[in-house]
Design a protein around this motif. Sequence first.
Motif, mmCIF file in Angstrom:
data_model
loop_
_atom_site.group_PDB
_atom_site.id
_atom_site.type_symbol
_atom_site.label_atom_id
_atom_site.label_comp_id
_atom_site.label_asym_id
_atom_site.label_seq_id
_atom_site.Cartn_x
_atom_site.Cartn_y
_atom_site.Cartn_z
ATOM 1 N N ARG A 164 -5.648 5.785 11.969
ATOM 2 C CA ARG A 164 -5.006 5.073 10.861
ATOM 3 C C ARG A 164 -3.651 5.688 10.523
ATOM 4 N NH1 ARG A 164 -10.396 4.205 7.075
ATOM 5 N NH2 ARG A 164 -10.905 2.105 7.856
ATOM 6 N N ASN B 277 -1.194 4.549 13.132
ATOM 7 C CA ASN B 277 -0.874 3.141 12.921
ATOM 8 C C ASN B 277 0.027 2.946 11.712
ATOM 9 O OD1 ASN B 277 -2.177 1.780 15.066
ATOM 10 N ND2 ASN B 277 -4.153 1.960 14.064
ATOM 11 N N ASP B 278 -0.239 3.678 10.636
ATOM 12 C CA ASP B 278 0.593 3.570 9.432
ATOM 13 C C ASP B 278 2.028 3.983 9.730
ATOM 14 O OD1 ASP B 278 -1.498 2.670 7.875
ATOM 15 O OD2 ASP B 278 -1.961 4.636 7.016
ATOM 16 N N ARG C 212 -4.443 -3.720 15.686
ATOM 17 C CA ARG C 212 -4.794 -2.539 14.881
ATOM 18 C C ARG C 212 -6.233 -2.602 14.376
ATOM 19 N NH1 ARG C 212 -1.742 0.412 9.787
ATOM 20 N NH2 ARG C 212 -3.581 1.572 9.113
ATOM 21 N N ASP C 213 -6.669 -3.744 13.862
ATOM 22 C CA ASP C 213 -8.018 -3.802 13.289
ATOM 23 C C ASP C 213 -9.091 -3.650 14.370
ATOM 24 O OD1 ASP C 213 -7.448 -6.293 14.390
ATOM 25 O OD2 ASP C 213 -7.806 -7.416 12.530
ATOM 26 N N GLU D 126 -9.341 0.180 14.989
ATOM 27 C CA GLU D 126 -10.009 0.886 13.903
ATOM 28 C C GLU D 126 -11.488 0.518 13.812
ATOM 29 O OE1 GLU D 126 -7.585 0.440 10.406
ATOM 30 O OE2 GLU D 126 -5.869 1.455 11.336
#
Length: 491
Positions: free
Chosen positions: A161, A164-165, A439-440, A443
């Motif tokens: 995360r 990705n952020d 991304r989802d 994760e």
Amino acid sequence: MAAPQPTQAPAAPLDMVIFGGAGDLSVRKLLPALYMAHLHHTLPESTRIHALGRQAWDRAAFTQFVDDKVRGFIDPKALDDAAWKGFLDRLGYVCLDATQANDFTALGQALQPGSDRVYYLATAPTLFTAICGNLHGAGLIDERSRVVLEKPLGHDLASARAINDEVGRYFTEPQTFRIDHYLGKETVQNMMVLRFGNTIFEPLWRSPYIKSVQITVAEAVGVGSRAGFYDGTGAMRDMVQNHLLQLLCIVAMEPPVSLDPDAVRDEKLKVLRSLRPMTVADVARDTVRGQYTAGASNGDKAVGYHQEANVPADSTTETFVALRAHINNWRWANVPIFLRTGKRMAERRSEIVIEFADVPYTIFPDAPRQPVNRLMIRLQPEEHVQLQMMAKEPGSGMRLRPVSLDLDLESAFSVRRAEAYERLLMDVIKGRLTHFMRRDELEAAWSWVEPILDAWGNLNEKPRAYTAGSWGPAASSALMAREGSAWAEEA
């Protein structure tokens, strides 16, 4: 007099920028793939390839390095002197420390004015945020830029995360290509057509008609020069969290409404979110961790994992994982999913095996006691699809034996089949996101894998030993046997 036709603006030049341009991935995969695209005229004419690294080289030294090192990873039949020279002419080199903002000035000077830019981050994930931040600081990112992120993306959910952020501060989601080269394999992409372009399998592609699914990604090689990285990663993070779960998504997903990237990735995400979470008791019962010991591989002696350079003598890192998973939805209810990967196994093999349910009642008392119907999808080393069924042997009586219907993709189609990295690099250049992780998705995969890693830590058990050149610990066969199944090589 005919009205004048509107003129079309010429396509912008393209700069392919490879961070880690002299590294192992670049030498073995990326540069050979780009050469093949150059050879077959699919790489845009205006493309320039910029390799970045910390070696104090000039362009001549780098092209000599490529000439010495990269040619060995290209099929000799594809090496053409004129094409190779033309490819080398596309190459440039910039000596750059990815953590030093001032070094990015030289990169900006090397890029073509007004170019579309693809930044391939073939580095450790710990450098991703620094690279993106420094590219932004140097003014080298615009709305047409794209970034390619190699796996494993993060060490756990929190680090994934965070990456990705940080990357998302500079690149939008449509500009971000999280690459998994298994999604570029011809047979994997053919799975979409096999399932959703035919009516033969779809009525049976569900419980109770499927007895089990097994996905294997086996490697004959050891950790080699990657030992330092691998010991901090292990097979679960290196292979299961990305490659195997992505293959499972293709097998288990519902039909998407179209081939639009988000339509496909929405369905893959549903699979990942439907994976049954594993408790500590589940992990103890349904997972097998292994670590190879000395043996033989491809006819040569092979050292054990603890004897590999840069591996601590007391390392408990797994080089093998087998596990049983379940998908909590109507299509896959009560169908065990077996995932397996390992290094120093008996052979290099990646395959998906769909074992269909046994006939409810057999009228053939002498029928072989083995799976009657299996669909076997081989990804490597060769690519083919095989459907196994029972047939009567010629002659009197009713003696049955299994026969196979084979689709050999290499002989079925006369056109050249690009390798996975070549195909995916062309997708990046064309902006096609279908075969890249959102991304989802990433994760969601970490959310399922992380409790298994935590449970292993709580159980504090050493990996089971298996001899190099075998198919892994015996416990992995027992895992299958409990469901009345067997791995493909044992059936």
